[in-house]
Design a protein around this motif. Structure first.
Motif, PDB file in Angstrom:
ATOM      1  N   PRO A 100       0.846  -1.198   0.000  1.00  0.00           N
ATOM      2  CA  PRO A 100       0.000   0.000   0.000  1.00  0.00           C
ATOM      3  C   PRO A 100       0.880   1.247   0.000  1.00  0.00           C
ATOM      4  N   LYS A 101       0.436   2.273  -0.705  1.00  0.00           N
ATOM      5  CA  LYS A 101       1.248   3.484  -0.815  1.00  0.00           C
ATOM      6  C   LYS A 101       1.237   4.304   0.466  1.00  0.00           C
ATOM      7  N   GLN A 102       0.190   4.134   1.294  1.00  0.00           N
ATOM      8  CA  GLN A 102       0.138   4.803   2.594  1.00  0.00           C
ATOM      9  C   GLN A 102      -0.820   4.045   3.501  1.00  0.00           C
ATOM     10  N   SER A 103      -0.744   4.336   4.770  1.00  0.00           N
ATOM     11  CA  SER A 103      -1.639   3.693   5.743  1.00  0.00           C
ATOM     12  C   SER A 103      -3.051   4.246   5.579  1.00  0.00           C
ATOM     13  N   GLU A 104      -4.025   3.363   5.720  1.00  0.00           N
ATOM     14  CA  GLU A 104      -5.428   3.763   5.571  1.00  0.00           C
ATOM     15  C   GLU A 104      -6.279   3.077   6.623  1.00  0.00           C
ATOM     16  N   ARG A 105      -7.331   3.761   7.058  1.00  0.00           N
ATOM     17  CA  ARG A 105      -8.351   3.178   7.922  1.00  0.00           C
ATOM     18  C   ARG A 105      -9.691   3.414   7.236  1.00  0.00           C
ATOM     19  N   ILE A 106     -10.391   2.317   7.000  1.00  0.00           N
ATOM     20  CA  ILE A 106     -11.698   2.384   6.350  1.00  0.00           C
ATOM     21  C   ILE A 106     -12.728   1.902   7.364  1.00  0.00           C
ATOM     22  N   LEU A 107     -13.811   2.643   7.504  1.00  0.00           N
ATOM     23  CA  LEU A 107     -14.840   2.285   8.470  1.00  0.00           C
ATOM     24  C   LEU A 107     -16.123   1.909   7.737  1.00  0.00           C
ATOM     25  N   ILE A 108     -16.569   0.670   7.970  1.00  0.00           N
ATOM     26  CA  ILE A 108     -17.902   0.259   7.527  1.00  0.00           C
ATOM     27  C   ILE A 108     -18.803   0.459   8.747  1.00  0.00           C
ATOM     28  N   ARG A 109     -19.670   1.446   8.671  1.00  0.00           N
ATOM     29  CA  ARG A 109     -20.499   1.813   9.814  1.00  0.00           C
ATOM     30  C   ARG A 109     -21.558   0.743  10.102  1.00  0.00           C
ATOM     31  N   SER A 110     -22.188   0.837  11.243  1.00  0.00           N
ATOM     32  CA  SER A 110     -23.184  -0.155  11.663  1.00  0.00           C
ATOM     33  C   SER A 110     -24.438  -0.139  10.779  1.00  0.00           C
ATOM     34  N   ASN A 111     -24.619   0.918   9.983  1.00  0.00           N
ATOM     35  CA  ASN A 111     -25.737   0.938   9.035  1.00  0.00           C
ATOM     36  C   ASN A 111     -25.291   0.525   7.626  1.00  0.00           C
ATOM     37  N   ALA A 112     -24.104  -0.079   7.533  1.00  0.00           N
ATOM     38  CA  ALA A 112     -23.529  -0.627   6.293  1.00  0.00           C
ATOM     39  C   ALA A 112     -23.169   0.440   5.267  1.00  0.00           C
ATOM     40  N   THR A 113     -22.856   1.647   5.707  1.00  0.00           N
ATOM     41  CA  THR A 113     -22.400   2.681   4.786  1.00  0.00           C
ATOM     42  C   THR A 113     -20.897   2.884   4.956  1.00  0.00           C
ATOM     43  N   VAL A 114     -20.279   3.383   3.899  1.00  0.00           N
ATOM     44  CA  VAL A 114     -18.838   3.611   3.885  1.00  0.00           C
ATOM     45  C   VAL A 114     -18.579   4.954   3.222  1.00  0.00           C
ATOM     46  N   SER A 115     -17.619   5.705   3.744  1.00  0.00           N
ATOM     47  CA  SER A 115     -17.238   6.959   3.112  1.00  0.00           C
ATOM     48  C   SER A 115     -16.437   6.670   1.846  1.00  0.00           C
ATOM     49  N   PRO A 116     -16.595   7.494   0.815  1.00  0.00           N
ATOM     50  CA  PRO A 116     -15.841   7.258  -0.420  1.00  0.00           C
ATOM     51  C   PRO A 116     -14.350   7.461  -0.197  1.00  0.00           C
ATOM     52  N   ARG A 117     -13.576   6.650  -0.871  1.00  0.00           N
ATOM     53  CA  ARG A 117     -12.129   6.721  -0.679  1.00  0.00           C
ATOM     54  C   ARG A 117     -11.458   5.924  -1.790  1.00  0.00           C
ATOM     55  N   THR A 118     -10.216   6.278  -2.075  1.00  0.00           N
ATOM     56  CA  THR A 118      -9.389   5.517  -3.010  1.00  0.00           C
ATOM     57  C   THR A 118      -8.107   5.142  -2.297  1.00  0.00           C
ATOM     58  N   VAL A 119      -7.796   3.860  -2.309  1.00  0.00           N
ATOM     59  CA  VAL A 119      -6.574   3.353  -1.693  1.00  0.00           C
ATOM     60  C   VAL A 119      -5.707   2.780  -2.805  1.00  0.00           C
ATOM     61  N   ALA A 120      -4.455   3.228  -2.872  1.00  0.00           N
ATOM     62  CA  ALA A 120      -3.549   2.784  -3.935  1.00  0.00           C
ATOM     63  C   ALA A 120      -2.553   1.756  -3.400  1.00  0.00           C
ATOM     64  N   GLY A 139     -21.301   0.564   0.528  1.00  0.00           N
ATOM     65  CA  GLY A 139     -20.196  -0.393   0.555  1.00  0.00           C
ATOM     66  C   GLY A 139     -19.809  -0.973  -0.779  1.00  0.00           C
ATOM     67  N   VAL A 140     -20.087  -0.265  -1.850  1.00  0.00           N
ATOM     68  CA  VAL A 140     -19.714  -0.737  -3.179  1.00  0.00           C
ATOM     69  C   VAL A 140     -18.289  -0.278  -3.471  1.00  0.00           C
ATOM     70  N   TYR A 141     -17.486  -1.174  -4.013  1.00  0.00           N
ATOM     71  CA  TYR A 141     -16.115  -0.833  -4.388  1.00  0.00           C
ATOM     72  C   TYR A 141     -15.750  -1.581  -5.644  1.00  0.00           C
ATOM     73  N   HIS A 142     -14.682  -1.135  -6.276  1.00  0.00           N
ATOM     74  CA  HIS A 142     -14.096  -1.892  -7.377  1.00  0.00           C
ATOM     75  C   HIS A 142     -12.596  -1.685  -7.365  1.00  0.00           C
ATOM     76  N   VAL A 143     -11.882  -2.612  -7.993  1.00  0.00           N
ATOM     77  CA  VAL A 143     -10.427  -2.565  -8.029  1.00  0.00           C
ATOM     78  C   VAL A 143      -9.986  -2.393  -9.476  1.00  0.00           C
ATOM     79  N   ASP A 144      -9.200  -1.347  -9.714  1.00  0.00           N
ATOM     80  CA  ASP A 144      -8.635  -1.088 -11.040  1.00  0.00           C
ATOM     81  C   ASP A 144      -7.159  -1.455 -11.017  1.00  0.00           C
TER      82      ASP A 144
END
Length: 148
Positions: A100-120, A139-144
């Motif tokens: 990973p290019k940097q440290s990241e913390r991703i939170l999946i909230r208790s209502n199953a929502t996630v803030s938008p983010r890109t992790v490289a 909670g939708v994501y994709h990997v490019d």
């Protein structure tokens, strides 16, 4: 009946045979190198990592949606990816060829929502970059996988 002299025989000379052998060998070597590039075990390990990541992600979304438990995902260089819930921690080993290019913390909230983010993630295979793009909302994501 006329006899042919030794100089008039129809056959390949030693030099012609060597040149043919060198050309055929070169073509075979190029084919072997090309096929190894696509069957590299590291590339298969990276694909397996993303399949496992998808499984862990879906499990975390299920826990949030049906049990109301939040999940914190920690991504750090040199460490496994950690899926932390109130009940347990799951660790997903990062392939040695990915960083990973940097440290990241991703939170999946208790209502199953996630803030938008890109992790490289940088890959040592062909110096490519993976981008984990988390879309806003449910909670939708994709990997490019991009060329360097």
């Amino acid at each position: 009946m006329a006899m042919k002299s030794k100089l008039d025989r129809e056959a390949f000379t030693m030099i012609e045979m060597l040149i043919t052998l060198v050309i055929v060998s070169g073509i075979l070597i190029l084919i072997m190198i090309g096929s190894q590039r696509f069957s590299d075990p590291s590339l298969q390990t990276e694909r397996a990592f993303w399949a496992s990541f998808d499984s862990y992600w879906k499990q975390a979304l299920y826990e949030a949606q049906y049990r109301g438990q939040k999940t914190e995902i920690t991504i750090q260089p040199g460490s496994p990816v950690i899926f932390h819930t109130a009940k347990n921690d799951k660790q997903l080993a990062m392939p040695k060829s990915m960083h990973p290019k940097q440290s990241e913390r991703i939170l999946i909230r208790s209502n199953a929502t996630v803030s938008p983010r890109t992790v490289a993630f940088a890959s040592d295979i062909d110096q490519r970059t993976y981008r984990l793009v988390i879309q806003m909302g449910w909670g939708v994501y994709h990997v490019d996988r991009q060329a360097a």
